[in-house]
Design an enzyme around this catalytic site. Structure first.
Site, mmCIF file in Angstrom:
data_model
loop_
_atom_site.group_PDB
_atom_site.id
_atom_site.type_symbol
_atom_site.label_atom_id
_atom_site.label_comp_id
_atom_site.label_asym_id
_atom_site.label_seq_id
_atom_site.Cartn_x
_atom_site.Cartn_y
_atom_site.Cartn_z
ATOM 1 N N ASP A 8 0.859 -1.185 0.000
ATOM 2 C CA ASP A 8 0.000 0.000 0.000
ATOM 3 C C ASP A 8 0.890 1.228 0.000
ATOM 4 O O ASP A 8 1.727 1.392 0.899
ATOM 5 C CB ASP A 8 -0.894 0.023 1.239
ATOM 6 C CG ASP A 8 -1.966 -1.058 1.215
ATOM 7 O OD1 ASP A 8 -2.037 -1.803 0.219
ATOM 8 O OD2 ASP A 8 -2.725 -1.152 2.199
ATOM 9 N N ASP A 130 -15.324 -3.268 -0.647
ATOM 10 C CA ASP A 130 -14.798 -2.984 0.693
ATOM 11 C C ASP A 130 -15.958 -2.576 1.588
ATOM 12 O O ASP A 130 -16.621 -1.560 1.327
ATOM 13 C CB ASP A 130 -13.770 -1.852 0.620
ATOM 14 C CG ASP A 130 -12.701 -2.107 -0.440
ATOM 15 O OD1 ASP A 130 -12.139 -3.210 -0.442
ATOM 16 O OD2 ASP A 130 -12.458 -1.211 -1.269
#
Length: 241
Positions: A8, A130
């Site tokens: 990330d 998500d």
């Protein structure tokens, strides 16, 4: 089931957030391309790369790291975070990104999803679903879409999507284990190749996911923090599954 290491990117550094909170970040490397190289040497075949700045609509911040990772690794790369228009898709295609992860736009712009499928094919398009408490979050997990993740998955199936990453945000970055029940439900209800993400802390978690009694086996599992914190050995995990 394949093991997919994650990087990330936030301000060109490899970080992990806690439950998606940008205020609770830990920096693991200022040279994320070296992490990708290590993953490759330990047997990975696919890298999960997320542009966290892009997810917040901060365009181009991580371009240097994304390009260097793509230029220096032989891993296939699936990339998400801020892919919300045709130009971004075309740019990532041009620089050699293998798979595009579309999250927010899958909720807000179904025409873009249709364009991606028609232009690049089903194998290169992945939708990130998500959710927190069952509701899909968008824009870097900072906005509530008001859409139940099951309803979104139903729409995605009808649109012809084949690949989905599902993250239970409440588990992400916690090392508390995956939401096994959610994956069991999804794999028994929808025709996707599903990648699990969030909460992986050990080889046992991976074994639990791989042994779920479902109509369709789990396609893959994303892991980041467990690798960075030394709780999971990537080479051992890959050889064990």
């Amino acid at each position: 089931m394949i093991i997919i290491p994650a990087i990330d990117l936030l301000d060109n550094c490899a970080v992990r957030l806690f439950k998606g909170n940008y205020e609770e970040k830990k920096i693991y490397s200022s040279e994320p391309w070296k992490l990708a190289d290590g993953f490759s040497k330990n047997g990975a075949s696919l890298l999960h790369l997320v542009d966290l700045n892009g997810a917040r609509n901060q365009i181009g911040v991580n371009e240097h790291s994304i390009l260097k990772i793509r230029e220096t690794t032989s891993l296939k790369v699936q990339l998400g975070g801020g892919i919300r228009d045709k130009e971004k898709l075309e740019y990532y295609h041009k620089i050699g990104i293998d798979r595009f992860i579309i999250g927010t736009a899958a909720v807000t712009d179904p025409d873009l999803l249709k364009f991606a499928l028609e232009t690049y094919g089903k194998d290169r398009v992945v939708v990130a679903v998500d959710a927190r408490d069952g509701i899909v979050k968008i824009s870097g997990w900072e906005k509530d879409s008001g859409v139940d993740y099951r309803d979104l998955m139903d729409r995605l199936a009808k649109a012809g999507i084949e690949h989905v990453v599902f993250t239970d945000i409440a588990q992400d970055g916690t090392l508390a284990g995956p939401n096994l029940e959610a994956y069991r439900e999804i794999l028994n209800s929808f025709p996707f190749q599903v990648i699990a993400s969030g909460g992986i802390s050990s080889l046992k978690d991976l074994m639990d996911l791989s042994s779920l009694d479902t109509k369709i086996p789990l396609y893959g599992v994303i892991t980041g923090k467990a690798l960075y914190e030394g709780k999971l050995d990537l080479a051992e995990a890959i050889s064990s599954l």
